[in-house]
Design an enzyme around this catalytic site. Structure first.
Site, PDB file in Angstrom:
ATOM      1  N   GLY A  10       2.228  -8.118   6.707  1.00 28.18           N
ATOM      2  CA  GLY A  10       0.923  -7.811   7.275  1.00 28.18           C
ATOM      3  C   GLY A  10      -0.129  -8.832   6.905  1.00 28.18           C
ATOM      4  O   GLY A  10      -0.415  -9.032   5.725  1.00 28.18           O
ATOM      5  N   ASP A 200      -9.170   9.815   3.156  1.00 29.55           N
ATOM      6  CA  ASP A 200      -9.057   8.569   2.395  1.00 29.55           C
ATOM      7  C   ASP A 200      -9.376   8.808   0.920  1.00 29.55           C
ATOM      8  O   ASP A 200      -8.617   8.406   0.031  1.00 29.55           O
ATOM      9  CB  ASP A 200     -10.019   7.529   2.984  1.00 29.55           C
ATOM     10  CG  ASP A 200     -10.068   6.246   2.178  1.00 29.55           C
ATOM     11  OD1 ASP A 200      -9.114   5.459   2.256  1.00 29.55           O
ATOM     12  OD2 ASP A 200     -11.065   6.046   1.450  1.00 29.55           O
ATOM     13  N   LYS A 204      -6.898   8.734  -2.691  1.00 34.51           N
ATOM     14  CA  LYS A 204      -7.256   7.966  -3.887  1.00 34.51           C
ATOM     15  C   LYS A 204      -7.389   8.847  -5.121  1.00 34.51           C
ATOM     16  O   LYS A 204      -6.898   8.490  -6.204  1.00 34.51           O
ATOM     17  CB  LYS A 204      -8.556   7.189  -3.621  1.00 34.51           C
ATOM     18  CG  LYS A 204      -8.411   6.121  -2.555  1.00 34.51           C
ATOM     19  CD  LYS A 204      -9.766   5.543  -2.138  1.00 34.51           C
ATOM     20  CE  LYS A 204      -9.621   4.510  -1.041  1.00 34.51           C
ATOM     21  NZ  LYS A 204     -10.930   4.025  -0.549  1.00 34.51           N
TER      22      LYS A 204
END
Length: 438
Positions: A10, A200, A204
């Site tokens: 990527g 998100d 985390k």
């Protein structure tokens, strides 16, 4: 010492940044390592981009081909997501390749499987860039605070949401208006759900919770509540009362179990965490020996995140020939000591609360509301009544002392059943720690 060869999966924002850091700081990295780091192969959807960024590296069309190459020692996974990325990481580990990844979703949801296989194959998986971009919070939790019992973590760990909340506070703008601005500036995706609804941040805080308390990764147990339903009035009222609203990821170890949650939170404005604005991130860790520590910096972006990726590459290069037993464990604790612990349901957490009630402006209403709170053993810390609107309605803002969440929910249900109350009660949790030192 011979060079260490890496293969990059990527070449998007972070992948391109990683290439730049490795190229621009090659001499500094070599000084630190005593050897060179070489990009031997890359895989990306655009061969043209790969040829421009890494002209000396082999271009590989399929991830499965890159992870088998003999000239790749470390696979740097920067695809994101859990489809091709998961397959590539597991196949790379099977082939004895060390892994560096910035993929928080992959680790939060499949990290237990990945780390188990990595342990069996004696390879390292490094993931500093998966949490808070360029802030070295993973290294702090795994190494810098290793002498401590970590008690709690609270972090602003999503820049998109923090930017929106900052703009709503500073300009009094509505959520939809600021979201559109964030999209125009490139801070929010066309579909912003992953950021604004807490997913998100949930990934985390799940990773940090496992590192802090020595538990398996358990994203399914994480409570998620985003910012899309926040009203600019509540942000304004909170500020009048000395608080700022932040989307926090919180994990805390209690006698009843581990808390794991993401939600809007009122933070006292005197705290450093309340003054983290825009797209910046910050994580506060409370530990028994060192007390409170705060880690602040850029939580996203090509070069800050690439800085963390390359730091992980450097760590692997230093330890690549070390006995596996002398490496830092993936989840900070020795694998045999990582144990599941009870997860505390949201109804059982203890917090203070902000409530906003719309009710008839008439005698006795405040007393009825106070009595219903008292029946659930909820005591009031502060109460203000805002101006009358629509002829006869008033807004009542209440701050409570700490209580168990199920009690505040019962009180809210009772308040909403009153004939004089005309809208659902707005509830925002408040940071339970007091003081201005973190």
């Amino acid at each position: 010492m011979k060079p260490v060869n890496i293969g990059i999966l990527g070449l998007g924002t972070v992948g391109g940044g990683t290439v730049r850091v490795l190229q621009d700081n090659a001499a500094e990295i070599s000084r630190r390592l005593g050897r060179e780091v070489c990009i031997s192969a890359v895989c990306d959807s655009s061969e043209e981009k790969a040829r421009v960024l890494c002209p000396a590296a082999a271009f590989v069309k399929e991830p499965s081909e890159l992870v088998r190459r003999a000239d790749v020692d470390v696979v740097v996974e920067l695809f994101g997501g859990t489809g091709a990325a998961k397959d590539a990481v597991l196949k790379a580990i099977e082939n004895g390749k060390h892994i560096v990844t910035a993929n928080k979703k992959l680790l939060a949801e499949y990290g237990n499987e990945i780390f188990l296989l990595a342990g069996q194959k004696n390879v390292m998986v490094q993931f500093e860039a998966a949490v808070a971009g360029g802030i070295p919070i993973i290294k702090a939790l795994r190494e810098g605070l290793a002498a401590n019992h970590i008690q709690s973590i609270a972090g602003i760990i999503n820049g998109t949401s923090n930017f929106i909340l900052t703009e709503m506070r500073e300009k009094g703008s509505a959520f939809a208006e600021v979201l559109k601005q964030a999209q125009e500036l490139g801070y929010a995706e066309a579909d912003p759900t992953f950021d604004i609804e807490g997913h998100d941040a949930g990934h985390k805080i799940t990773i940090m919770s496992a590192l802090a308390f020595g538990t398996p990764l358990n994203f399914n147990a994480c409570y998620l509540e985003g910012i899309s339903k926040l009203d600019s009035r509540d942000i304004k009222y909170a500020e009048e009362l000395g608080y700022r609203v932040k989307l926090l990821g919180i994990t805390r170890k209690t006698a009843k179990g581990v808390e794991l949650r993401v939600h809007p939170t009122l933070v006292p404005e005197c705290r450093l965490l309340a003054n983290v604005n825009g797209v910046m991130n910050a994580v506060r860790v409370d530990a028994d020996m060192v007390g409170e520590t705060l880690y602040y910096g850029a939580g996203a972006g090509a070069l800050p995140t690439a800085s963390a990726v390359v730091a992980d590459i450097i760590d692997i290069c230093r330890l690549i020939t070390a006995d596996p037993g002398n490496r830092v464990p993936h989840l900070a604790f020795q694998p045999g000591r990582v144990k599941a612990q009870p997860m505390l349901p949201m109804d059982e957490i203890t917090s203070s609360y902000y409530l906003r009630v719309q009710a008839e402006d008439q005698p006795g209403v405040l007393g009825q509301i106070a009595n219903l709170l008292a029946e659930e053993n909820v005591s009031i810390e502060a109460l203000i009544q805002k101006g009358v609107f629509n002829g006869s309605l008033a807004e009542i803002v209440i701050l409570t002392h700490s209580t168990v969440e199920k009690h505040i929910k019962s009180a809210i249900a009772a308040i909403e059943s009153l004939d004089v109350v005309y809208a659902p009660v707005v509830m925002i949790r408040m940071e339970s720690l007091h003081g201005c030192n973190g």
